[in-house]
Design a protein around this motif. Structure first.
Motif, mmCIF file in Angstrom:
data_model
loop_
_atom_site.group_PDB
_atom_site.id
_atom_site.type_symbol
_atom_site.label_atom_id
_atom_site.label_comp_id
_atom_site.label_asym_id
_atom_site.label_seq_id
_atom_site.Cartn_x
_atom_site.Cartn_y
_atom_site.Cartn_z
ATOM 1 N N LYS A 145 -1.762 8.684 2.847
ATOM 2 C CA LYS A 145 -1.258 7.971 4.025
ATOM 3 C C LYS A 145 -2.364 7.687 5.040
ATOM 4 O O LYS A 145 -2.421 6.600 5.631
ATOM 5 C CB LYS A 145 -0.139 8.791 4.680
ATOM 6 N N LYS A 146 -3.242 8.654 5.266
ATOM 7 C CA LYS A 146 -4.313 8.476 6.248
ATOM 8 C C LYS A 146 -5.176 7.272 5.889
ATOM 9 O O LYS A 146 -5.579 6.488 6.763
ATOM 10 C CB LYS A 146 -5.169 9.746 6.309
ATOM 11 N N HIS A 147 -5.437 7.118 4.596
ATOM 12 C CA HIS A 147 -6.252 5.989 4.122
ATOM 13 C C HIS A 147 -5.520 4.663 4.342
ATOM 14 O O HIS A 147 -6.128 3.675 4.764
ATOM 15 C CB HIS A 147 -6.563 6.190 2.639
ATOM 16 N N ALA B 63 0.820 -1.213 0.000
ATOM 17 C CA ALA B 63 0.000 0.000 0.000
ATOM 18 C C ALA B 63 0.849 1.257 0.000
ATOM 19 O O ALA B 63 0.572 2.212 -0.732
ATOM 20 C CB ALA B 63 -0.937 -0.010 1.204
ATOM 21 N N PHE B 64 1.901 1.282 0.810
ATOM 22 C CA PHE B 64 2.781 2.459 0.841
ATOM 23 C C PHE B 64 3.533 2.616 -0.479
ATOM 24 O O PHE B 64 3.814 3.737 -0.919
ATOM 25 C CB PHE B 64 3.749 2.383 2.015
ATOM 26 N N SER B 65 3.859 1.502 -1.121
ATOM 27 C CA SER B 65 4.482 1.575 -2.441
ATOM 28 C C SER B 65 3.517 2.223 -3.439
ATOM 29 O O SER B 65 3.924 3.033 -4.275
ATOM 30 C CB SER B 65 4.868 0.182 -2.937
ATOM 31 N N ALA B 66 2.239 1.864 -3.341
ATOM 32 C CA ALA B 66 1.237 2.388 -4.275
ATOM 33 C C ALA B 66 1.027 3.885 -4.100
ATOM 34 O O ALA B 66 0.995 4.636 -5.086
ATOM 35 C CB ALA B 66 -0.083 1.641 -4.086
ATOM 36 N N ILE C 17 -6.453 1.198 6.590
ATOM 37 C CA ILE C 17 -6.387 -0.182 6.101
ATOM 38 C C ILE C 17 -5.572 -1.047 7.060
ATOM 39 O O ILE C 17 -5.983 -2.167 7.412
ATOM 40 C CB ILE C 17 -5.783 -0.209 4.683
ATOM 41 N N ILE C 18 -4.420 -0.543 7.509
ATOM 42 C CA ILE C 18 -3.584 -1.296 8.467
ATOM 43 C C ILE C 18 -4.363 -1.541 9.749
ATOM 44 O O ILE C 18 -4.324 -2.642 10.322
ATOM 45 C CB ILE C 18 -2.279 -0.538 8.761
ATOM 46 N N ARG C 19 -5.070 -0.521 10.210
ATOM 47 C CA ARG C 19 -5.840 -0.648 11.456
ATOM 48 C C ARG C 19 -6.890 -1.750 11.347
ATOM 49 O O ARG C 19 -7.086 -2.540 12.274
ATOM 50 C CB ARG C 19 -6.496 0.698 11.776
#
Length: 291
Positions: A139-141, A110-113, A145-147
């Motif tokens: 980043k907030k989104h 996700a961070f790569s995207a 997702i991680i949460r």
């Protein structure tokens, strides 16, 4: 898990995955997954090396010198993380649970995207789709997702990948880069839906497994329980035939996963929970980029 523990775990995953995404995946991710096509950018005088097929003949005639149309890749992509949250994911004997490895890999992807301003969405599924977060940027989104990956409590224990694929096909009409993360031990009969979905989307199956799942140690009579069905059985692990049957069952599950994804034209790779997932992902991205 209380709120403080959730925040702490999300932060740990964020720091670890962002570092890996920044250092290792940025270039590989970008080159592996192409945009939707080319869009017009500008018209400028012809330069040595320009493709003559892009000459704008109207401008060329008007200015009495060659002009060319310049196109750029329409980069914006959508990444969908399809995550199996059935009971079998809550297993781990060494470094961490399969579900924890899944959360880290999802965060890294996700961070790569979002580094390239791509959108990221999440589908959590068991025997039905239990949560859908529509694709967004930022980043907030990704932290949301991680949460959810860390804290979501599934209602069901079994797995139905076929239903999850139906949801994917009904929800996304335009091409998306889809990563499916599961142990694929008992994902159901999903071959037909996978073939259909893979014609529209760029799909990658990531099988997460624990080393101790691949064989039974010789420890005598033990009671085992299937996390997804709740069924308990007493087995004699001292029996070579019992151990062999289990190893063959597990090897067949792995083979079916690879066969189904290969036949559908989708990508696939296997990642063990106690090993660093960066190397197999990097190798996969490099192979994917030359297709």
């Amino acid at each position: 898990m209380d709120t403080k523990e959730i925040i702490k775990k999300v932060k740990r995953i964020e720091l670890k995955s962002r570092r890996k995404a920044n250092n290792l995946f940025m270039g590989e991710y970008h080159s592996s997954f192409k945009g939707r096509g080319m869009i017009f950018s500008e018209i400028r005088p012809y330069q040595y090396g320009d493709d003559v097929r892009n000459i704008d003949w109207n401008k060329t005639a008007h200015f009495n010198e060659p002009y060319v149309k310049i196109f750029e890749e329409e980069r914006e992509l959508t990444m969908i993380l399809m995550v199996d949250i059935s009971a079998s994911e809550n297993f781990g004997t060494r470094k961490q649970l399969k579900s924890e490895t899944v959360a880290e890999i999802c965060a890294t992807l996700a961070f790569s995207a979002i580094t390239y301003n791509d959108k990221v969405g999440l589908i959590l599924f068991s025997e039905e789709v239990e949560l859908f977060i529509p694709p967004k940027k930022g980043k907030k989104h990704v932290l949301r997702i991680i949460r959810e990956l860390v804290n979501f409590e599934p209602k069901n224990k079994a797995t139905n990948f076929e239903k999850a694929l139906e949801f994917l096909m009904n929800s996304f009409k335009r091409k998306a880069n889809v990563f499916v993360l599961s142990d694929f031990v008992d994902a159901g009969n999903y071959e037909r839906n996978l073939k259909i979905a893979a014609k529209k989307h760029d799909i990658t199956g990531i099988r997460i497994y624990d080393e101790k799942e691949t064989f039974f140690p010789n420890i005598g009579l033990v009671t085992i329980q299937d996390n997804e069905t709740g069924e308990k059985r007493l087995i004699n692990t001292s029996s070579p035939a019992v151990r062999k049957n289990y190893e063959e069952f597990y090897a067949l599950a792995k083979l079916n996963f690879e066969k189904n994804f290969n036949l559908s034209g989708a990508g696939n790779l296997n990642i063990r929970t106690d090993e660093d997932y960066i190397k197999p992902l990097l190798n996969y991205f490099k192979k994917h980029s030359v297709k």
